[in-house]
Design a protein around this motif. Structure first.
Motif, PDB file in Angstrom:
ATOM      1  N   ASP A   1       0.849  -1.181   0.000  1.00  0.00           N
ATOM      2  CA  ASP A   1       0.000   0.000   0.000  1.00  0.00           C
ATOM      3  C   ASP A   1       0.890   1.238   0.000  1.00  0.00           C
ATOM      4  O   ASP A   1       1.917   1.282   0.684  1.00  0.00           O
ATOM      5  N   THR A   2       0.493   2.235  -0.760  1.00  0.00           N
ATOM      6  CA  THR A   2       1.266   3.475  -0.798  1.00  0.00           C
ATOM      7  C   THR A   2       0.923   4.391   0.369  1.00  0.00           C
ATOM      8  O   THR A   2       1.663   5.303   0.692  1.00  0.00           O
ATOM      9  N   GLU A   3      -0.229   4.155   0.997  1.00  0.00           N
ATOM     10  CA  GLU A   3      -0.590   4.914   2.185  1.00  0.00           C
ATOM     11  C   GLU A   3      -1.422   4.022   3.088  1.00  0.00           C
ATOM     12  O   GLU A   3      -2.139   3.128   2.636  1.00  0.00           O
ATOM     13  N   GLU A   4      -1.322   4.280   4.375  1.00  0.00           N
ATOM     14  CA  GLU A   4      -2.009   3.442   5.349  1.00  0.00           C
ATOM     15  C   GLU A   4      -3.512   3.702   5.310  1.00  0.00           C
ATOM     16  O   GLU A   4      -3.963   4.842   5.258  1.00  0.00           O
TER      17      GLU A   4
ATOM     18  N   HIS B   1       7.228 -11.834 -12.632  1.00  0.00           N
ATOM     19  CA  HIS B   1       7.097 -10.390 -12.832  1.00  0.00           C
ATOM     20  C   HIS B   1       7.821  -9.961 -14.091  1.00  0.00           C
ATOM     21  O   HIS B   1       8.929 -10.434 -14.393  1.00  0.00           O
ATOM     22  N   ARG B   2       7.210  -9.087 -14.824  1.00  0.00           N
ATOM     23  CA  ARG B   2       7.899  -8.479 -15.948  1.00  0.00           C
ATOM     24  C   ARG B   2       8.957  -7.523 -15.407  1.00  0.00           C
ATOM     25  O   ARG B   2       8.801  -6.947 -14.334  1.00  0.00           O
ATOM     26  N   PRO B   3      10.034  -7.285 -16.149  1.00  0.00           N
ATOM     27  CA  PRO B   3      11.117  -6.414 -15.657  1.00  0.00           C
ATOM     28  C   PRO B   3      10.634  -5.044 -15.210  1.00  0.00           C
ATOM     29  O   PRO B   3      11.134  -4.498 -14.238  1.00  0.00           O
ATOM     30  N   LEU B   4       9.627  -4.477 -15.889  1.00  0.00           N
ATOM     31  CA  LEU B   4       9.169  -3.143 -15.528  1.00  0.00           C
ATOM     32  C   LEU B   4       8.528  -3.095 -14.157  1.00  0.00           C
ATOM     33  O   LEU B   4       8.427  -2.047 -13.543  1.00  0.00           O
ATOM     34  N   LEU B   5       8.123  -4.253 -13.652  1.00  0.00           N
ATOM     35  CA  LEU B   5       7.437  -4.272 -12.368  1.00  0.00           C
ATOM     36  C   LEU B   5       8.338  -4.689 -11.216  1.00  0.00           C
ATOM     37  O   LEU B   5       7.927  -4.650 -10.075  1.00  0.00           O
ATOM     38  N   ARG B   6       9.582  -5.089 -11.519  1.00  0.00           N
ATOM     39  CA  ARG B   6      10.437  -5.624 -10.457  1.00  0.00           C
ATOM     40  C   ARG B   6      10.705  -4.626  -9.355  1.00  0.00           C
ATOM     41  O   ARG B   6      10.807  -4.978  -8.189  1.00  0.00           O
ATOM     42  N   GLU B   7      10.817  -3.371  -9.717  1.00  0.00           N
ATOM     43  CA  GLU B   7      11.134  -2.371  -8.694  1.00  0.00           C
ATOM     44  C   GLU B   7      10.001  -2.224  -7.689  1.00  0.00           C
ATOM     45  O   GLU B   7      10.181  -1.710  -6.598  1.00  0.00           O
ATOM     46  N   HIS B   8       8.784  -2.704  -8.060  1.00  0.00           N
ATOM     47  CA  HIS B   8       7.654  -2.588  -7.155  1.00  0.00           C
ATOM     48  C   HIS B   8       7.406  -3.868  -6.376  1.00  0.00           C
ATOM     49  O   HIS B   8       6.505  -3.921  -5.550  1.00  0.00           O
ATOM     50  N   ALA B   9       8.188  -4.919  -6.651  1.00  0.00           N
ATOM     51  CA  ALA B   9       7.948  -6.195  -5.976  1.00  0.00           C
ATOM     52  C   ALA B   9       8.401  -6.124  -4.521  1.00  0.00           C
ATOM     53  O   ALA B   9       9.382  -5.468  -4.186  1.00  0.00           O
ATOM     54  N   PRO B  10       7.723  -6.819  -3.619  1.00  0.00           N
ATOM     55  CA  PRO B  10       8.121  -6.826  -2.220  1.00  0.00           C
ATOM     56  C   PRO B  10       9.381  -7.662  -2.008  1.00  0.00           C
ATOM     57  O   PRO B  10       9.814  -8.405  -2.888  1.00  0.00           O
ATOM     58  N   GLU B  11       9.964  -7.538  -0.803  1.00  0.00           N
ATOM     59  CA  GLU B  11      11.173  -8.274  -0.505  1.00  0.00           C
ATOM     60  C   GLU B  11      10.899  -9.769  -0.513  1.00  0.00           C
ATOM     61  O   GLU B  11       9.776 -10.232  -0.333  1.00  0.00           O
ATOM     62  N   SER B  12      11.957 -10.547  -0.653  1.00  0.00           N
ATOM     63  CA  SER B  12      11.815 -11.984  -0.829  1.00  0.00           C
ATOM     64  C   SER B  12      11.158 -12.657   0.370  1.00  0.00           C
ATOM     65  O   SER B  12      10.512 -13.677   0.235  1.00  0.00           O
ATOM     66  N   GLU B  13      11.330 -12.082   1.591  1.00  0.00           N
ATOM     67  CA  GLU B  13      10.762 -12.764   2.748  1.00  0.00           C
ATOM     68  C   GLU B  13       9.235 -12.806   2.698  1.00  0.00           C
ATOM     69  O   GLU B  13       8.608 -13.607   3.384  1.00  0.00           O
TER      70      GLU B  13
END
Length: 502
Positions: A435-438, A481-493
Motif C-alpha cells: 500500500d502506498t498509504e495506510e 514479474h515483468r522487468p518493468l514491475l520488479r522495482e515494485h515487488a516486495p522483498e523476498s521474505e
C-alpha cells in the motif's frame, strides 16, 4: 464467433415478444413486499384506480448511462392498469405533473444549449455529467383530486433514477423523500380506504418517515423492471404473479447508520478519491456486528402467504456442509415461494470476523397452501475461512463455527456447530504490492446483535468435529514479474507463502 445485431426492422420480432413475456412472467420474483396488511393482492379489485406519484406515468425502466437500454416501447404503470381493464381516474393530476416534467426538461435543454453556445460543446458535456437532469417535485394532491377520483383505492408510485453520472445524495428527492412526496402520501393514507405505495427505484431510499404514516396498507419494492414494467406490476398487484424477492441491501433507519455516510461521494467534498474503511464490515455484516437495528434487514421480504421452515438435518464432512430443510406454505389462500437462507458464524480469534455471513440459499418452487418441499442446501467448508492480510492466506481459525437457518438475516436459528480443533490454511497467496498509504479500517468495539434464545440454541446445537488434518492448502501460482514491475515487488521474505502443515 457468434455475432449479434440490433433489430433493423420496424416490425416487432418473435424474439422480442418472447423475451418481454419472459420478463413479465419473472418480474415478480424480483419484487420485494416490504409491508402488507392483507390488502394485496387485490382479489376483488375496484375497476377504478386513483394513481399518483412521479413514477405512475414516467415509470423508470432502468438506470442512466450504461445502465440504460433503448426500447421500442416502455409500458408505464398507468398503461399497465388501463390494459388490464382499469379506469385511471386521476388523469388531470397525472397530466399536470407531466407538464411540470416537460417544462423542466425544456429548461434543462435550454441551459445545456446556453453552456454550449457560451463555452463550447465540451463544456456542455461536462455540465451534463456534473449536473444531470432532475425531475421536479410532485404537486400537491387536493380534496378535489380525491373527490374526482371516485374510488376507495389509491396507488402512489415513488420513482428514483440513478446510475452512471448520477451519484446518489442524502437529499430530499433522492435518498430522502421530499416533503411534497410525504405530504401526498399522508393525504392518500387518510383519504382512501386502501393506500398502496410502490417503490420504483434502483437503490435504497429512506423509509423511516414513510413507516410513520398511519393508513398505508402495503409497500411494494418493484425496482426497475424494464420496458414491460406496467404489465408486470399490474400482474403482481392482482396476484397473477407472486412477489417473492428478498432484499440484497440493508435499509437503515438513518442515513448516518451507514459506515461510509460521512465520506461517500459529494458529502466530504471529494469526488476524486474514495476511501473504503469498512473492510469486512459491508452491509448486514456491519449492522449485525455493531448491533444497529435497520428498518429492513438483508434477506428480508414478505409474501402473500406464510411459511414454516423446519431444519431436518445438518451434516458435514471435510468438503461440504449440507442443510436439509422442509418448507411448508401454511397460508390458506395464496401460493408463494420462500427463500431458505443459511448463515455461518466463525469463532473469535486473531482475525476480525462479522457476526454472521450468508453461506448459501435456495428458493422453493411455487407452493400451494398446505404444500411442502424439502430443500437441500450445501456449501464448501472452505467458504467459512477468513482472510489474513499479514499471512496473505485464507485461514480457518480453531473453534466453533455455528450454522444458522432462516428466511432473513434477523430471523434465523442456530441449528448446528462445527468444531475445528486446530487452525488450518485453505489457500496461500502472496502479497505482491505494498500500500502506498495506510488505510485505517473500522474494528469491532461493541457487542454484536443477539436475540433471546441464541445462547440456548448454541448450547443445544448438534456438534460435528472437523478433522484438521484432512484439509489441503491450495497454493496460488503466479506468473513471473515483468522487468518493468520488479522495482515494485516486495522483498523476498514476503514470498515464501507455503502452507503450514496441519
Amino acid at each position: 464467433m457468434v455475432k449479434f445485431y440490433a433489430a433493423t426492422s420496424s416490425e416487432v420480432s418473435e424474439r422480442e415478444l418472447s423475451h418481454m413475456q419472459s420478463i413479465r412472467n419473472l418480474a415478480a420474483e424480483c419484487m420485494v413486499l416490504l409491508e402488507n396488511d392483507g390488502t394485496l393482492p387485490l382479489i376483488n379489485p375496484p375497476r377504478k384506480i386513483a394513481l399518483y406519484g412521479n413514477g405512475a406515468r414516467h415509470t423508470v425502466k432502468g438506470g442512466t448511462g450504461s445502465g440504460d437500454v433503448n426500447s421500442r416501447e416502455v409500458i408505464p404503470i398507468e398503461q399497465g392498469f388501463e390494459t388490464a381493464g382499469f379506469t385511471v381516474t386521476t388523469k388531470k393530476w397525472l397530466g399536470d405533473f407531466q407538464r411540470r416534467v416537460e417544462n423542466a426538461k425544456k429548461a434543462y435543454a435550454d441551459k445545456l444549449e446556453a453552456v454550449k453556445r457560451e463555452q463550447g460543446e465540451g463544456a456542455s458535456v461536462l455540465y451534463y455529467l456534473g449536473n444531470p437532469f432532475k425531475e421536479p417535485h410532485v404537486q400537491a394532491i387536493t380534496s378535489a383530486d380525491h373527490q374526482e377520483s371516485d374510488t376507495d383505492t389509491a396507488i402512489y408510485v415513488l420513482a428514483r433514477n440513478s446510475g452512471e453520472g448520477k451519484d446518489r445524495t442524502n437529499a430530499e428527492g433522492d435518498y430522502l423523500l421530499a416533503e411534497e412526496e410525504l405530504e401526498a402520501i399522508r393525504f392518500l393514507a387518510k383519504a382512501y380506504a386502501k393506500c398502496i405505495v410502490l417503490l420504483n427505484i434502483g437503490g435504497v431510499v429512506d423509509t423511516t418517515e414513510l413507516r410513520k404514516i398511519q393508513g398505508i396498507n402495503a409497500i411494494l419494492l418493484i425496482g426497475q423492471l424494464g420496458n414491460v414494467s406496467g404489465y408486470a406490476v399490474t400482474d403482481a398487484l392482482l396476484g397473477k404473479t407472486i412477489p417473492s424477492g428478498k432484499l440484497t441491501d440493508t435499509w437503515a433507519a438513518s442515513y448516518s447508520d451507514y459506515p461510509s455516510s460521512e465520506t461517500f461521494s459529494h458529502i466530504n467534498g471529494n469526488v476524486d478519491d474514495e476511501y473504503y474503511t469498512e473492510g469486512i464490515y459491508i452491509g448486514y455484516r456491519y449492522f449485525d456486528t455493531f448491533n444497529i437495528t435497520p428498518n429492513y434487514c438483508f434477506g428480508y421480504g414478505k409474501s402473500y402467504t406464510a411459511f414454516s421452515i423446519q431444519t431436518l438435518d445438518v451434516t458435514a464432512d471435510g468438503e461440504q456442509i449440507m442443510v436439509t430443510a422442509e418448507v411448508e406454505n401454511i397460508g390458506k389462500l395464496h401460493p408463494g415461494r420462500e427463500v431458505v437462507q443459511v448463515y455461518t458464524s466463525a469463532p473469535a480469534g486473531a482475525l476480525e470476523k462479522p457476526y454472521q455471513e450468508l453461506a448459501a440459499f435456495a428458493k422453493t418452487k411455487l407452493l400451494a397452501p398446505g404444500e411442502k418441499e424439502v430443500l437441500r442446501i450445501s456449501f464448501p467448508v472452505r467458504a467459512m475461512a477468513s482472510y489474513s492480510e499479514r499471512e496473505a492466506a485464507w485461514i480457518l481459525e480453531a473453534g466453533l463455527y455455528y450454522v444458522r437457518v432462516g428466511n432473513h438475516s434477523r430471523n434465523t436459528q442456530v441449528e448446528a456447530a462445527l468444531s475445528l480443533p486446530e487452525a488450518v490454511k485453505t489457500v496461500q497467496l502472496k502479497n505482491l504490492f505494498r500500500d502506498t498509504e495506510e488505510l485505517k479500517e473500522i474494528t469491532q468495539d461493541v457487542s454484536p446483535y443477539s436475540y433471546s434464545s441464541e445462547a440456548v440454541e448454541k448450547e443445544m446445537a448438534k456438534v460435528m468435529v472437523l478433522d484438521s488434518s484432512q484439509f489441503i492448502c491450495e497454493t496460488a501460482e503466479y506468473q513471473k514479474h515483468r522487468p518493468l514491475l520488479r522495482e515494485h515487488a516486495p522483498e523476498s521474505e514476503n514470498y515464501d507463502g507455503g502452507c503450514k502443515e496441519s
